[in-house]
Write an enzyme that holds these catalytic residues in place. Sequence first.
Site, PDB file in Angstrom:
ATOM      1  N   GLU A  22       0.811  -1.204   0.146  1.00  0.00           N
ATOM      2  CA  GLU A  22       0.052   0.045   0.073  1.00  0.00           C
ATOM      3  C   GLU A  22       0.783   1.095  -0.009  1.00  0.00           C
ATOM      4  O   GLU A  22       0.621   2.363  -0.654  1.00  0.00           O
ATOM      5  CB  GLU A  22      -0.813   0.079   1.189  1.00  0.00           C
ATOM      6  CG  GLU A  22      -2.058  -1.017   1.103  1.00  0.00           C
ATOM      7  CD  GLU A  22      -2.817  -0.900   2.491  1.00  0.00           C
ATOM      8  OE1 GLU A  22      -4.005  -0.553   2.375  1.00  0.00           O
ATOM      9  OE2 GLU A  22      -2.222  -1.236   3.550  1.00  0.00           O
ATOM     10  N   LYS A  99     -11.915   4.468   1.690  1.00  0.00           N
ATOM     11  CA  LYS A  99     -10.699   3.585   1.086  1.00  0.00           C
ATOM     12  C   LYS A  99     -11.156   2.379   0.221  1.00  0.00           C
ATOM     13  O   LYS A  99     -11.513   1.321   0.708  1.00  0.00           O
ATOM     14  CB  LYS A  99      -9.773   3.044   2.257  1.00  0.00           C
ATOM     15  CG  LYS A  99      -8.457   2.521   1.781  1.00  0.00           C
ATOM     16  CD  LYS A  99      -7.748   2.270   2.898  1.00  0.00           C
ATOM     17  CE  LYS A  99      -6.264   1.612   2.701  1.00  0.00           C
ATOM     18  NZ  LYS A  99      -5.396   1.158   3.762  1.00  0.00           N
TER      19      LYS A  99
END
Length: 120
Positions: A22, A99
């Site tokens: 990420e 997200k």
Amino acid sequence: MSDRIILAGLRAQAHHGVYEYERRDGQPFVIDVVAHLDLARAAGTDDVADTVHYGELAVEIVESVERDPVDLIETVAERVAAVVLAHRAIERVEVTVHKPEAPIPVPFADVAVAIDRSRA
């Protein structure tokens, strides 16, 4: 305070997350902000100087999300709230950070955190 400036669906590309990939690859984040302030003066004068310029505020929010990677979207939400409350006219802010590509192993429509902060 019932007056609000609402910014919905601001998009940012950032490198927040717990996992190394990420941080390395980045991912999209979507931010919603509801800023509570008195808009009566601005409505009466019809002058942008008497309000918070929502275009400038949107840029500030996205820039704050895109800098300095952190692990948690909770931290991102707090950062956004601080940016918004830096505008003295704003008394309270609601922030939601979505997200959409969160690393969850099952199908999902949305993952988000929402916070509500007021000027101290």
